[in-house]
Design an enzyme around this catalytic site. Sequence first.
Site, PDB file in Angstrom:
ATOM      1  N   ASP A 144      -6.339   3.701 -12.439  1.00  8.76           N
ATOM      2  CA  ASP A 144      -6.939   2.764 -13.428  1.00  8.76           C
ATOM      3  C   ASP A 144      -8.091   2.934 -13.983  1.00  8.76           C
ATOM      4  O   ASP A 144      -9.187   2.355 -13.756  1.00  8.76           O
ATOM      5  CB  ASP A 144      -6.677   1.377 -12.600  1.00  8.76           C
ATOM      6  CG  ASP A 144      -5.516   0.880 -11.864  1.00  8.76           C
ATOM      7  OD1 ASP A 144      -4.574   0.484 -12.511  1.00  8.76           O
ATOM      8  OD2 ASP A 144      -5.257   1.371 -10.876  1.00  8.76           O
TER       9      ASP A 144
ATOM     10  N   HIS B  75      -3.655   4.428  -2.291  1.00 11.33           N
ATOM     11  CA  HIS B  75      -4.510   3.439  -1.594  1.00 11.33           C
ATOM     12  C   HIS B  75      -5.180   4.145  -0.482  1.00 11.33           C
ATOM     13  O   HIS B  75      -6.302   4.176   0.006  1.00 11.33           O
ATOM     14  CB  HIS B  75      -3.840   2.237  -1.087  1.00 11.33           C
ATOM     15  CG  HIS B  75      -3.360   1.606  -2.162  1.00 11.33           C
ATOM     16  ND1 HIS B  75      -1.850   1.146  -2.314  1.00 11.33           N
ATOM     17  CD2 HIS B  75      -3.742   0.654  -3.076  1.00 11.33           C
ATOM     18  CE1 HIS B  75      -1.705   0.535  -3.562  1.00 11.33           C
ATOM     19  NE2 HIS B  75      -2.977  -0.007  -3.957  1.00 11.33           N
TER      20      HIS B  75
ATOM     21  N   LEU C 240       0.971  -1.376  -0.025  1.00 14.37           N
ATOM     22  CA  LEU C 240       0.089  -0.232  -0.074  1.00 14.37           C
ATOM     23  C   LEU C 240       0.742   1.323   0.080  1.00 14.37           C
ATOM     24  O   LEU C 240       1.974   1.444   0.549  1.00 14.37           O
ATOM     25  CB  LEU C 240      -0.976  -0.043   1.278  1.00 14.37           C
ATOM     26  CG  LEU C 240      -1.857  -1.348   1.366  1.00 14.37           C
ATOM     27  CD1 LEU C 240      -2.542  -1.261   2.605  1.00 14.37           C
ATOM     28  CD2 LEU C 240      -2.858  -1.308   0.107  1.00 14.37           C
TER      29      LEU C 240
END
Length: 283
Positions: free
Chosen positions: A150, A37, A33
């Site tokens: 993403d 995140h 992480l």
Amino acid sequence: MEVIESISEMKNLVKEWKRRGLSLGFVPTMGYLHEGHFALVRRAKELSDRVVVSIFVNPIQFAPGEDYQRYPRDLERDKALLEKEGVDVLFSPKVEEMYPPGFQTYVEVKELSLGLCGRYRAGHFVGVATVVLKLFNIVQPDIAVFGEKDYQQLKVIQRMVQDLNLDVKIIPHPIVREEDGLAMSSRNTYLSPEERKSAIALYKALNLAEELVNQGERRVNLLKEKLKEFIESFPYTKVQYIEFVHPETLKEVERVDEPTLLALAVFVGKARLIDNKIIIPKS
Ligand code: AMP
């Protein structure tokens, strides 16, 4: 913070929370992480009574020859960091329980998976959609936060939620960057110090594209040529794709006359890095 590996244990705790009328936020990750995140986790906390973060390096979203085996993992470090963030549960299921022998059901979001990363990563978005649907069924979240880093994944998940009538609200989160602009990623750890310097090429290229568009260059083929030349002037870089697409359909466009998603995938050494930006032409 509770750490749960077992699917049935996770489901039982969620049932108990639901019985008490608590709302549930979820952040699926593959671990290792970073601040990107944690930004998602903080957003989930703002929006819900309880937060579950999953860490699962999903084998079925990696194509043969990709980095499944060497994907960075450090569950102990992740655990300590999530505890500090005030997460309620770290859910880290085992591959054998997620995909037992006989597993054969997959989710395909067809058109949105065809271009961009989908063209180069065979089966990737089937793997992503399948694992996310499984995780949603286990965790039953009211909201789930996904990063725009993403971008194609976000669109695939939003479409799946709509098409399959899932009761979860998808919350997009902007890309979190290092000070110099490099998009944070667990895969940045693959970069040597020299490659790290070159990795800034992606962010610089996104900004250069915006500048060129605003200077009047709207032709995608010419923009692509200039961006490729620019990126590959940095050592250790090799462009996989530079695409200008409609931000919702992800279909390629020929001119940047409307808000357009510019998406990049570039190898820097062995690390495959992606980044994107919506370019809004000033008329
Ligand atoms: P990953 O662990 O790489 O699968 O990512 C888990 C979630 O974190 C996904 O929704 C990603 O889009 C999101 N994420 C990863 N890196 C960033 C970043 N730099 N900024 C915002 N979100 C990110």
